[in-house]
Design a protein around this motif. Sequence first.
Motif, PDB file in Angstrom:
ATOM      1  N   TYR A 170       0.830  -1.153   0.077  1.00 42.39           N
ATOM      2  CA  TYR A 170       0.211   0.057  -0.004  1.00 42.39           C
ATOM      3  C   TYR A 170       1.039   1.229  -0.059  1.00 42.39           C
ATOM      4  O   TYR A 170       0.414   2.559   0.445  1.00 42.39           O
ATOM      5  CB  TYR A 170      -0.897   0.049   1.307  1.00 42.39           C
ATOM      6  N   MET A 223     -11.664   2.111   0.376  1.00 43.06           N
ATOM      7  CA  MET A 223     -10.100   1.912   0.228  1.00 43.06           C
ATOM      8  C   MET A 223      -9.491   1.404   1.572  1.00 43.06           C
ATOM      9  O   MET A 223      -8.520   0.828   1.456  1.00 43.06           O
ATOM     10  CB  MET A 223      -9.723   3.263  -0.139  1.00 43.06           C
ATOM     11  N   ASN A 236     -13.054  -4.617   0.683  1.00 43.98           N
ATOM     12  CA  ASN A 236     -12.246  -5.561  -0.527  1.00 43.98           C
ATOM     13  C   ASN A 236     -13.195  -6.193  -1.449  1.00 43.98           C
ATOM     14  O   ASN A 236     -14.615  -6.048  -1.242  1.00 43.98           O
ATOM     15  CB  ASN A 236     -11.376  -6.844   0.415  1.00 43.98           C
ATOM     16  N   VAL A 265     -18.619  -6.364  -3.099  1.00 45.55           N
ATOM     17  CA  VAL A 265     -17.611  -5.640  -2.306  1.00 45.55           C
ATOM     18  C   VAL A 265     -18.109  -5.979  -0.929  1.00 45.55           C
ATOM     19  O   VAL A 265     -19.257  -5.902  -0.377  1.00 45.55           O
ATOM     20  CB  VAL A 265     -17.681  -3.974  -2.703  1.00 45.55           C
ATOM     21  N   MET A 298      -5.926   1.365  -5.871  1.00 48.10           N
ATOM     22  CA  MET A 298      -6.733   0.611  -4.831  1.00 48.10           C
ATOM     23  C   MET A 298      -8.158   0.241  -5.531  1.00 48.10           C
ATOM     24  O   MET A 298      -9.108  -0.204  -5.025  1.00 48.10           O
ATOM     25  CB  MET A 298      -7.335   1.698  -3.495  1.00 48.10           C
ATOM     26  N   TYR A 348      -8.960  -2.030  -7.289  1.00 45.91           N
ATOM     27  CA  TYR A 348      -9.074  -3.609  -7.180  1.00 45.91           C
ATOM     28  C   TYR A 348      -9.946  -3.962  -6.263  1.00 45.91           C
ATOM     29  O   TYR A 348     -10.598  -4.981  -5.849  1.00 45.91           O
ATOM     30  CB  TYR A 348      -7.616  -4.238  -7.165  1.00 45.91           C
ATOM     31  N   ARG A 349     -10.182  -2.878  -5.061  1.00 51.71           N
ATOM     32  CA  ARG A 349     -11.050  -3.260  -3.954  1.00 51.71           C
ATOM     33  C   ARG A 349     -12.732  -3.053  -4.309  1.00 51.71           C
ATOM     34  O   ARG A 349     -13.378  -3.224  -3.784  1.00 51.71           O
ATOM     35  CB  ARG A 349     -10.923  -2.351  -2.696  1.00 51.71           C
TER      36      ARG A 349
END
Length: 170
Positions: free
Chosen positions: A7, A90, A94, A102, A163, A165-166
């Motif tokens: 991160y 973020m 996830n 999500v 981020m 991908y979250r």
Amino acid sequence: MSFGQKYKNFAESLGILFKDYMNNPVKIIEIKGKNKVYQNFRLKTISLPLFNQYHDMFYKYYSNLDKYVKIVPENILEFLDPIVLSYLIMTDGNFDESRNRVRIYTNSYKKEEVQILANAINTKFGIYVGVLHDRKNQWILTIGAKQLDLLRNIVSTHFHSSMLYRIGIN
């Protein structure tokens, strides 16, 4: 705040946002594991009276516990906007690829508080949010596949690129 080694870019972007409230830039901390050395990225703000209102909003003192406990304010709807939702995901969310959803890990809050947050997201953005039992007395929020396009349209422009991908965007 502390972030793991993957991160770094996100931590540095937060360092830029908070630069006026920090004496030092984001710091790299090496943590020795059993067989490997890990890097964490930490940022610390200075103590300022302007932060007190946020502490008072999100922490309640319980005299029987002799400590402050993190809470979801009952009036969270007043403060919720696309940027707030973006940073919530973020930092605590996830993407569950196997279920195309999500998840937002709200494990430290009481079920009633998680429900308040779910209702606020639904009211503000029209996104249905499920409240699911995770384990013990812990609850998480879930935003299912049918809601993902709406969610992405609302939050993706506020996401740091590292981020995305979250929310299932690679």
